[in-house]
Motif scaffolding. Structure first.
Motif, PDB file in Angstrom:
ATOM      1  N   LYS A  21       0.826  -1.213   0.000  1.00 57.65           N
ATOM      2  CA  LYS A  21       0.000   0.000   0.000  1.00 57.65           C
ATOM      3  C   LYS A  21       0.860   1.262   0.000  1.00 57.65           C
ATOM      4  CE  LYS A  21      -4.128  -1.916   2.241  1.00 57.65           C
ATOM      5  NZ  LYS A  21      -4.989  -1.881   3.453  1.00 57.65           N
ATOM      6  N   LEU A  22       2.094   1.137   0.463  1.00 57.91           N
ATOM      7  CA  LEU A  22       3.020   2.267   0.471  1.00 57.91           C
ATOM      8  C   LEU A  22       3.295   2.780  -0.940  1.00 57.91           C
ATOM      9  CD1 LEU A  22       5.611   0.831   3.029  1.00 57.91           C
ATOM     10  CD2 LEU A  22       3.752   2.454   3.495  1.00 57.91           C
ATOM     11  N   TYR A  23       3.039   1.930  -1.947  1.00 58.55           N
ATOM     12  CA  TYR A  23       3.321   2.279  -3.347  1.00 58.55           C
ATOM     13  C   TYR A  23       2.032   2.428  -4.147  1.00 58.55           C
ATOM     14  CZ  TYR A  23       7.704   0.507  -1.539  1.00 58.55           C
ATOM     15  OH  TYR A  23       8.813   0.297  -0.748  1.00 58.55           O
TER      16      TYR A  23
END
Length: 590
Positions: A134-136
């Protein structure tokens, strides 16, 4: 294996034995128990029992690796991974895919919770690492694959771009320290991506040409893009392929042709007998002999796509297109074509002389033994994938060195042609290679017989029963009848991929009926159903121990299955020390 060390047979099998022995007038069941060694060595008895119990056609010979019918009977009831030994619950959403490392020491799982988890494959499986994508800006992870030396992990997922548009992306994770090495766009997302070799991976891109016409470009990418991009090329175009009638290229995988020489299991029974008679036979990798060319084409297996030569005297594509347009204007095209039919016809005519013909198969050399096939799903009639495209990757194409746009080509060679096309006549929902890369297994949901597709946006209805086809990549022909048992229920526009896996002796698949399934590759019979509480999306055999199988489900769990034989070995009780000596001493004192 010593017969005396054999486990107890299930009651159903013993019942069959008693029935059969009764039939041949053996004196009594007691005699069977007292003379078990003799019974177990009775090949005629076990052969008859095998055919009756497993309902196998008597035309099917014994498994080529089996020493006796008794041993093969024991293999099928005692080595199937059908005993649930562990349930992994670390994911908190649907688990979509599983993949093992080549050593079998690790495996990875992808999920709708947007993580990729890496696990230690020990007797009690444990979580080693979890990466949150989710960081990307990923929505979820959907596929993973270890490279050949198990130092890198390819992870494929769905990426949310500008204006909430979904596309695909591939990430490469180092297995030394779990750092992210590179990210590559991948369109459409169900291309998934795959490794070509230790450091290069294949991704896709899609370019719209018309309303229902497009072009798929397959790219070769270096896994270490951030490190090397200043000095060398990190990307190179492999192929550029025209798509008609809203079809696209999806689900790419690579088959290593050099491994055909030593198949783990030959599925053609006549070929098995020939191999047994000539144990030192080397299988010919070529398929371009005059004798083979003269063979009739198998139904449903088109020949390599033929391309008209630009120098042929049959007229240019421009002449054909002009004639076609003149016929339309003057009303000579009957019946009147729809807009989509017109676009497809024009696209075909434009591409006729702008497509590079297939590469000629090289003479047997050390370089040609390194040849690989790129395999993917595609189509020509509608958007649902109904064909398998096969394109040879030559040795000089296996590196990103050279021009970014690939090898030099003439200006009129705009598209690449396919070397082989396999028509499935149904919606393809899964593919997997045998460990030796000789056979391709394909999950599909068939279309109605003799259906006609008049609108590419309206594919035919698909069957609930899943067919598991088997294709020999050496001959490009279907072998054996399709395996069946598993089912799916979603319609065309909601259909999703159900991953399958193949071991030396077995093939397994998920299904929408809340079960995983296992079949025997040689006998073509279903051996086990593995229960989940929701759709089973993926299965994976350990590459070093086919008696270990993992299943992943929408119920958010990963289940670990082992064979009855392995369970007995791992959970054998330690023998308690006998008290004979102590009892003897007490008796002496009294």
């Amino acid at each position: 294996m010593d017969v005396g060390d054999s486990p107890l047979l299930p009651d159903s099998i013993l019942y069959e034995i008693f029935l059969y022995l009764d039939h041949v007038d053996v004196l009594s069941v007691g005699l069977v128990c007292r003379q078990w060694h003799a019974v177990a060595r009775d090949e005629f008895l076990w052969k008859e029992l095998f055919y009756r119990y497993y309902r196998v056609s008597r035309e099917v010979p014994r498994h080529p690796a089996a020493v006796s019918w008794y041993e093969d009977f024991q293999r099928l009831y005692d080595t199937i991974p059908c005993v649930e030994v562990q349930t992994l619950t670390e994911h908190n959403d649907q688990v979509l895919h599983l993949s093992f490392s080549h050593t079998g020491y690790l495996f990875a799982s992808c999920s709708k919770d947007c993580t990729v988890k890496i696990w230690n494959n020990e007797l009690a499986i444990s979580l080693l690492h979890s990466s949150n994508m989710k960081l990307y800006n990923w929505s979820y992870t959907q596929f993973s694959q270890f490279n050949s030396d198990d130092t890198l992990l390819l992870v494929s997922g769905v990426f949310v771009g500008p204006r909430n548009c979904s596309s695909g992306e591939i990430a490469v994770i180092s297995l030394d320290n779990f750092t992210l090495l590179s990210r590559v766009r991948n369109k459409p997302y169900d291309v998934f991506g795959c490794w070509l070799n230790e450091t290069n991976l294949i991704s896709g891109n899609l370019h719209r040409i018309g309303h229902i016409t497009s072009c798929s470009v397959l790219w070769l990418n270096n896994a270490f893009q951030g490190v090397e991009s200043e000095n060398v090329n990190v990307v190179k175009r492999l192929f550029k392929i025209q798509n008609l009638n809203t079809s696209t290229i999806r689900t790419v995988m690579v088959a290593d042709c050099s491994r055909y020489d030593a198949p783990d299991l030959l599925l053609d029974y006549k070929e098995q007998l020939a191999a047994a008679a000539a144990p030192y036979q080397v299988f010919d990798l070529g398929s371009d002999s005059e004798e083979e060319e003269a063979k009739p084409k198998q139904k449903g297996m088109p020949e390599p796509v033929a391309q008209a030569s630009p120098d042929s005297g049959s007229g240019t594509a421009e002449d054909g297109l002009q004639q076609f347009l003149d016929d339309i204007l003057e009303g000579r095209v009957m019946p009147v074509m729809s807009e989509s039919e017109l676009e497809t016809k024009v696209a075909e005519l434009l591409a006729r002389n702008r497509t590079k013909p297939p590469e000629l198969t090289q003479l047997p050399t050390e370089a040609s033994n390194k040849k690989k096939y790129l395999i993917f799903t595609t189509g020509c009639l509608t958007y649902s994938p109904h064909q398998i495209g096969i394109k040879q990757i030559l040795p000089h194409q296996m590196t990103t060195a050279g021009p970014v746009l690939g090898e030099e080509r003439r200006s009129d060679e705009f598209f690449d042609s396919l070397d082989h096309v396999i028509d499935i006549h149904g919606h393809i929902i899964g593919m997997g290679l045998s460990p030796d890369h000789r056979y391709l297994y394909v999950n599909s949901r068939s279309w109605p017989r003799d259906c006609v597709i008049s609108d590419p946006m309206q594919p035919p209805p698909i069957a609930e029963e899943i067919d598991l086809h088997v294709f020999d990549l050496k001959t490009m022909k279907e072998v054996k009848r399709a395996l069946r048992s598993h089912r799916a229920y979603t319609p065309n526009d909601e259909c999703f991929f159900i991953f399958l896996d193949v071991s030396r002796d077995f093939v397994a698949s998920g299904a929408e009926d809340h079960h995983g399934y296992i079949w025997d590759r040689h006998y073509n019979i279903c051996l086990a159903k593995l229960q989940h509480d929701d759709v089973v999306n993926s299965v994976a055999f350990s590459p070093i121990e086919q008696e270990l199988l993992l299943t992943a489900s929408d119920d958010t769990t990963i289940k670990v299955w082992r064979s009855p034989r392995t369970v007995r070995i791992h959970h054998a009780r330690k023998p308690k020390p006998r008290k004979l000596l102590f009892s003897w001493l007490l008796n002496q004192q009294s």
